[in-house]
Design an enzyme around this catalytic site. Structure first.
Site, PDB file in Angstrom:
ATOM      1  N   TYR A   1       0.961  -1.178  -0.160  1.00 44.40           N
ATOM      2  CA  TYR A   1      -0.089  -0.171  -0.041  1.00 44.40           C
ATOM      3  C   TYR A   1       0.839   1.348  -0.040  1.00 44.40           C
ATOM      4  O   TYR A   1       1.844   1.140   0.288  1.00 44.40           O
ATOM      5  CB  TYR A   1      -1.163   0.110   1.233  1.00 44.40           C
ATOM      6  N   CYS A   2       0.286   2.162  -0.616  1.00 44.14           N
ATOM      7  CA  CYS A   2       0.810   3.705  -0.409  1.00 44.14           C
ATOM      8  C   CYS A   2      -0.204   4.783   0.276  1.00 44.14           C
ATOM      9  O   CYS A   2      -0.866   4.068   1.010  1.00 44.14           O
ATOM     10  CB  CYS A   2       1.293   4.140  -1.723  1.00 44.14           C
TER      11      CYS A   2
END
Length: 351
Positions: free
Chosen positions: A95-96
């Site tokens: 994830y970012c």
């Protein structure tokens, strides 16, 4: 190999991955992250700032080209270092910030390696929405029991002893990295951000069985600079309490031992004096400083209890309408007395 997508960020769903890879910058990661995540940034702090500045001030195309070069180099470095020993079956969740270009870049390359990759749709913002909903919107149906008492009665130590004996506990001071008093800052250990405190808190709550008693210290609504979420605070306000007491001399001895890191740091002592909610007056402050300079820390602890801590607790206690399960007076605060307190608290709490 096709990239999978998910929005599930509950503890059970996250547990099925071999690793949770947070590809945001170290600064973003330090502010908050999914508990247990590894930080493998595709842009470091300086690179992220550089790309953002170019994007706004010069050219979107130039920013993307320079950013892509940074991302490619950083992912290559991670493959050659942090990820070099991962097996072919390695199943990461990536994830970012909001499931955009950074996490997609990492997921694309890792999937080409052959790893079964899952991308968190919406990124960190999806996770943060769950934390906010759980701590601010959903009722906290918890069977809480409070450990109450004057400053210096070893509530934290007793809480830890209860946990070691299998009693469910919630250590808010540990999660907030603060001992919950004017002198409570822990040397060399800054408090987490409010968001990171809440992430740690939700992780701790998810590990508890809400149908069984949970022992927690009677804290104020703020622990250092961190705020206890209102729904949990209201649950604590309605919880029954067990009050612990001990003489001032015994409490002073315990405080000198427990707060050794502050005592040995004159700057920390002075900062604590400055945080007093009511100015004690120049003469009294000079007397306290003199006691500290002489190394008379037990006398200083007694003086602070007499003028600040005990009156504040007594005022609050007189207004406290929470039911009392019982009280116990300790002759001293040594290990034997703490163990005796644990036995009595377990009896009173029915655990």
């Amino acid at each position: 190999m096709a990239i999978q997508h998910t929005e599930a960020v509950d503890a059970q769903s996250l547990s099925k991955y071999d690793a949770i890879l947070d590809v945001r910058s170290p600064g973003e990661f330090d502010e908050d992250h999914i508990p247990g995540a590894e930080n493998l940034p595709v842009l470091d702090n300086a690179e992220r700032a550089e790309v953002g500045t170019i994007y706004v001030q010069e050219s979107r195309f130039l920013a993307r080209r320079i950013g892509a070069a940074h991302v490619a180099r950083n992912i290559a470095r991670h493959l050659e270092t942090a990820l070099t020993d991962r097996p072919a079956s390695f199943r990461p969740l990536i994830y970012c910030w909001r499931g955009g270009q950074r996490s997609n870049a990492m997921a694309t390359i890792l999937s080409q390696v052959g790893w079964p990759v899952t991308l968190l749709t919406g990124g960190y913002k999806t996770y943060r929405r769950r934390v906010t909903a759980r701590l601010y919107d959903e009722s906290q149906d918890l069977n809480l029991i409070l450990l109450d008492g004057h400053t210096g009665v070893a509530k934290t130590e007793i809480l830890h002893r209860l946990a070691a004996r299998g009693v469910q506990t919630l250590d808010l001071e540990g999660l907030a990295a603060h001992r919950g008093s004017l002198f409570g800052a822990i040397a060399g250990r800054p408090q987490p951000s409010q968001k990171l405190f809440e992430s740690r808190l939700l992780q701790a709550l998810d590990r508890l069985d809400p149908s069984r008693p949970i022992v927690v210290e009677a804290e104020s609504s703020k622990i250092g600079d961190r705020m206890t979420p209102p729904l949990l605070w209201r649950a604590m306000q309605a919880a029954p309490r067990i009050e612990i007491s001990a003489g001032r001399e015994a409490r002073a001895r315990y405080l000198v031992s427990a707060y050794r890191d502050v005592i040995e740091n004159p700057a920390e002592m002075e900062a604590a004096f400055a945080r007093l909610p009511t100015y004690p007056g120049r003469k009294r402050l000079e007397d306290w400083r003199a006691l500290a300079a002489e190394g008379a820390f037990e006398d200083l602890a007694v003086a602070l209890m007499e003028s600040h801590y005990d009156p504040a607790y007594d005022r609050s206690s007189r207004k406290d309408e929470r039911p009392r399960l019982g009280s116990l007076a300790l002759p001293d605060l040594g290990p034997a007395s703490q163990d005796a307190a644990v036995l009595e608290i377990r009896r009173l709490a029915g655990v």
